[in-house]
Design a protein around this motif. Structure first.
Motif, PDB file in Angstrom:
ATOM      1  N   GLU A   1       0.832  -1.210   0.000  1.00  0.00           N
ATOM      2  CA  GLU A   1       0.000   0.000   0.000  1.00  0.00           C
ATOM      3  C   GLU A   1       0.866   1.259   0.000  1.00  0.00           C
ATOM      4  O   GLU A   1       0.581   2.226  -0.719  1.00  0.00           O
ATOM      5  N   GLU A   2       1.921   1.261   0.782  1.00  0.00           N
ATOM      6  CA  GLU A   2       2.824   2.410   0.808  1.00  0.00           C
ATOM      7  C   GLU A   2       3.556   2.561  -0.519  1.00  0.00           C
ATOM      8  O   GLU A   2       3.821   3.678  -0.981  1.00  0.00           O
ATOM      9  N   TYR A   3       3.864   1.446  -1.135  1.00  0.00           N
ATOM     10  CA  TYR A   3       4.531   1.487  -2.436  1.00  0.00           C
ATOM     11  C   TYR A   3       3.642   2.196  -3.465  1.00  0.00           C
ATOM     12  O   TYR A   3       4.101   3.085  -4.193  1.00  0.00           O
ATOM     13  N   VAL A   4       2.377   1.789  -3.526  1.00  0.00           N
ATOM     14  CA  VAL A   4       1.447   2.410  -4.473  1.00  0.00           C
ATOM     15  C   VAL A   4       1.318   3.902  -4.178  1.00  0.00           C
ATOM     16  O   VAL A   4       1.252   4.735  -5.098  1.00  0.00           O
ATOM     17  N   HIS A   5       1.299   4.249  -2.904  1.00  0.00           N
ATOM     18  CA  HIS A   5       1.230   5.669  -2.525  1.00  0.00           C
ATOM     19  C   HIS A   5       2.424   6.448  -3.084  1.00  0.00           C
ATOM     20  O   HIS A   5       2.262   7.550  -3.630  1.00  0.00           O
ATOM     21  N   MET A   6       3.618   5.878  -2.987  1.00  0.00           N
ATOM     22  CA  MET A   6       4.821   6.547  -3.499  1.00  0.00           C
ATOM     23  C   MET A   6       4.779   6.676  -5.026  1.00  0.00           C
ATOM     24  O   MET A   6       5.162   7.705  -5.591  1.00  0.00           O
ATOM     25  N   VAL A   7       4.308   5.641  -5.689  1.00  0.00           N
ATOM     26  CA  VAL A   7       4.227   5.661  -7.153  1.00  0.00           C
ATOM     27  C   VAL A   7       3.291   6.778  -7.620  1.00  0.00           C
ATOM     28  O   VAL A   7       3.599   7.527  -8.553  1.00  0.00           O
ATOM     29  N   LYS A   8       2.150   6.891  -6.967  1.00  0.00           N
ATOM     30  CA  LYS A   8       1.204   7.947  -7.333  1.00  0.00           C
ATOM     31  C   LYS A   8       1.759   9.329  -7.002  1.00  0.00           C
ATOM     32  O   LYS A   8       1.620  10.272  -7.788  1.00  0.00           O
ATOM     33  N   LYS A   9       2.376   9.443  -5.854  1.00  0.00           N
ATOM     34  CA  LYS A   9       2.916  10.729  -5.424  1.00  0.00           C
ATOM     35  C   LYS A   9       3.946  11.262  -6.406  1.00  0.00           C
ATOM     36  O   LYS A   9       3.991  12.474  -6.687  1.00  0.00           O
ATOM     37  N   HIS A  10       4.779  10.392  -6.960  1.00  0.00           N
ATOM     38  CA  HIS A  10       5.866  10.824  -7.830  1.00  0.00           C
ATOM     39  C   HIS A  10       5.554  10.635  -9.316  1.00  0.00           C
ATOM     40  O   HIS A  10       6.425  10.841 -10.154  1.00  0.00           O
ATOM     41  N   GLY A  11       4.327  10.253  -9.624  1.00  0.00           N
ATOM     42  CA  GLY A  11       3.904  10.167 -11.014  1.00  0.00           C
ATOM     43  C   GLY A  11       4.646   9.142 -11.841  1.00  0.00           C
ATOM     44  O   GLY A  11       4.945   9.378 -13.016  1.00  0.00           O
TER      45      GLY A  11
ATOM     46  N   TYR B   1      12.523   9.692 -18.544  1.00  0.00           N
ATOM     47  CA  TYR B   1      13.237   9.576 -17.266  1.00  0.00           C
ATOM     48  C   TYR B   1      12.481  10.231 -16.115  1.00  0.00           C
ATOM     49  O   TYR B   1      12.844  10.053 -14.956  1.00  0.00           O
ATOM     50  N   GLU B   2      11.412  10.957 -16.418  1.00  0.00           N
ATOM     51  CA  GLU B   2      10.592  11.529 -15.352  1.00  0.00           C
ATOM     52  C   GLU B   2       9.456  10.594 -14.948  1.00  0.00           C
ATOM     53  O   GLU B   2       8.859  10.756 -13.891  1.00  0.00           O
ATOM     54  N   LYS B   3       9.150   9.611 -15.787  1.00  0.00           N
ATOM     55  CA  LYS B   3       8.001   8.724 -15.542  1.00  0.00           C
ATOM     56  C   LYS B   3       8.409   7.324 -15.083  1.00  0.00           C
ATOM     57  O   LYS B   3       7.563   6.508 -14.780  1.00  0.00           O
ATOM     58  N   ILE B   4       9.717   7.057 -15.075  1.00  0.00           N
ATOM     59  CA  ILE B   4      10.223   5.735 -14.678  1.00  0.00           C
ATOM     60  C   ILE B   4      11.199   5.919 -13.523  1.00  0.00           C
ATOM     61  O   ILE B   4      12.109   6.750 -13.604  1.00  0.00           O
ATOM     62  N   GLY B   5      11.000   5.166 -12.451  1.00  0.00           N
ATOM     63  CA  GLY B   5      11.868   5.378 -11.293  1.00  0.00           C
ATOM     64  C   GLY B   5      11.903   4.228 -10.318  1.00  0.00           C
ATOM     65  O   GLY B   5      11.165   3.239 -10.441  1.00  0.00           O
ATOM     66  N   ILE B   6      12.793   4.365  -9.331  1.00  0.00           N
ATOM     67  CA  ILE B   6      13.019   3.360  -8.288  1.00  0.00           C
ATOM     68  C   ILE B   6      12.473   3.897  -6.973  1.00  0.00           C
ATOM     69  O   ILE B   6      12.810   5.012  -6.552  1.00  0.00           O
ATOM     70  N   VAL B   7      11.634   3.102  -6.311  1.00  0.00           N
ATOM     71  CA  VAL B   7      11.057   3.496  -5.027  1.00  0.00           C
ATOM     72  C   VAL B   7      11.979   3.004  -3.912  1.00  0.00           C
ATOM     73  O   VAL B   7      12.043   1.802  -3.624  1.00  0.00           O
ATOM     74  N   ASP B   8      12.701   3.937  -3.306  1.00  0.00           N
ATOM     75  CA  ASP B   8      13.698   3.573  -2.287  1.00  0.00           C
ATOM     76  C   ASP B   8      13.089   3.318  -0.917  1.00  0.00           C
ATOM     77  O   ASP B   8      13.623   2.534  -0.127  1.00  0.00           O
TER      78      ASP B   8
END
Length: 402
Positions: free
Chosen positions: A227-237, A329-336
């Motif tokens: 759930e926190e992972y999905v939150h981070m993904v949405k937050k950072h687009g 590079y703005e739409k693909i990322g690593i959730v640390d």
């Protein structure tokens, strides 16, 4: 390797692309036949109102039980004359009941485990009682069941869970784990997750899900919360993402290594000669294929990019940037902030056999490298053809790192 042979609904059931689909078609034909029968009966009845039909002209079973489980009447056909329009109407109505009976049997058949004749596996059907917003799939073998048990417990009821079984062992999961009865099981022997994804995760099938997780079985999730992972993904687009990887465990790309004290990162310095401006894989717009997460729109593109005959997915990670709007590079990322451990369990090798003096694992590795070259060539050629059609010179760079 076959293409997508049909449509499967993850919300209600999973079909075999052969036997089950034929059963469904048969049921629809029966229903159509019944409707035609009643229409014909009414027309005949209206056309010949003066015709009388007696008991002798109607089969005794016609006005008796229609063999439905909840209808069991022994009443004989009436001896008095029956108006033809009524008789034909009753005949048509009984045909509908018969067709519904047959359709009901077909549906009962579909509810059972179906055999996939083309791929040598089984598909188990489950009803989903809730309406999950996300989908997570694991490609699994029974030997990794305890690791998968730990993973699944990290996902809430907001997730539909699908297990792709490459070893054919399905029933044992139900015996050992209570949650197994509430997930979707798809079993096809000796296949890989990209093979399964191409055939069972068509974008139209998974369109109801906001995000699709396509994960390996050898991931440690002690520091992960879905759930926190999905939150981070949405937050950072992020349209395409993955959890950060423990930098102390195994060898991985520099960009996918977890960074402390940050939520998400999107770029890194891998090797100077690899990085460009704008940044591209493996320095940016890059995730690995072990634990990717896709938005609904990104998955529609990625699914079409997956090749039917290239089952290991090598090279796909370098091409994913084509599935998001620029700047990629703005739409693909690593959730640390939500990170995992890659355990490097070589499960694919155990499914093969020794050939030409090479171990099964060596054979798998050789095919992975071969598929990478083939995929790279196909993507480059497709992009060149596309830009040629636009009469524009391609700006593409090779997906292979030297």
């Amino acid at each position: 390797s076959k293409g997508v042979d049909g449509i499967w609904s993850l919300e209600s059931k999973v079909y075999s692309p052969t036997k089950c689909r034929r059963s469904e078609d048969h049921g629809m034909k029966l229903l159509a036949t019944a409707l035609c029968s009643v229409t014909f009966g009414i027309l005949i009845g209206l056309s010949f109102p003066s015709l009388w039909i007696t008991k002798a002209s109607l089969p005794k079973t016609l006005l008796r039980s229609v063999a439905l489980s909840h209808i069991d009447s022994d009443t004989a056909a009436p001896t008095q004359a029956i108006d033809n329009s009524k008789a034909c109407f009753i005949y048509g109505f009984l045909q509908i009941l018969k067709a519904l009976r047959d359709c009901h049997r077909v549906l009962l058949h579909l509810n059972q485990t179906c055999t996939c004749a083309d791929c040598g596996g089984t598909l188990k059907r489950f009803d989903l009682k809730n309406k999950p917003r996300y989908l997570v799939t694991f490609t699994v073998g029974y030997n990794q069941r305890h690791n998968i048990d730990a993973c699944i417990k990290k996902f809430s009821d907001s997730f539909t869970i699908v297990l792709f079984h490459y070893d054919g062992r399905v029933s044992e999961w139900d015996d050992e784990f209570e949650w197994s009865k509430n997930v979707i099981h798809i079993s096809v022997l000796k296949q890989t997750k990209w093979w399964y994804a191409k055939r069972f995760l068509h974008p139209d099938i998974v369109a109801r899900y906001d995000y699709i997780f396509i994960w390996d079985e050898d991931l440690g999730v002690d520091h992960f919360n879905a759930e926190e992972y999905v939150h981070m993904v949405k937050k950072h687009g992020l349209e395409i993402s993955q959890p950060g990887l423990d930098p102390e465990k195994g060898c991985t790309w520099q960009i996918t290594k977890r960074r402390k004290h940050v939520e998400v990162h999107k770029e890194t310095d891998e090797k100077l000669e690899w990085c460009s401006n704008p940044p591209r894989p493996p320095c940016a717009a890059f995730v690995e294929i072990m634990a990717p997460v896709f938005s609904r729109d990104a998955w529609r593109c990625v699914w079409h990019m997956i090749q039917n005959d290239l089952v290991h997915g090598w090279g796909l990670d370098f091409a994913l940037r084509r599935c998001v709007e620029e700047p990629a590079y703005e739409k693909i990322g690593i959730v640390d902030s939500q990170w995992i451990v890659h355990q490097f369990i070589p499960s694919l090798g155990s499914q093969g056999k020794e050939e030409n003096g090479k171990s099964p694992l060596e054979g798998v590795r050789d095919r992975c490298h071969m598929e990478w070259k083939m995929f790279e060539s196909r993507v480059d050629n497709a992009e060149k053809d596309y830009f040629k059609s636009l009469q524009v010179q391609s700006q593409s760079k090779s997906t292979t790192v030297q």
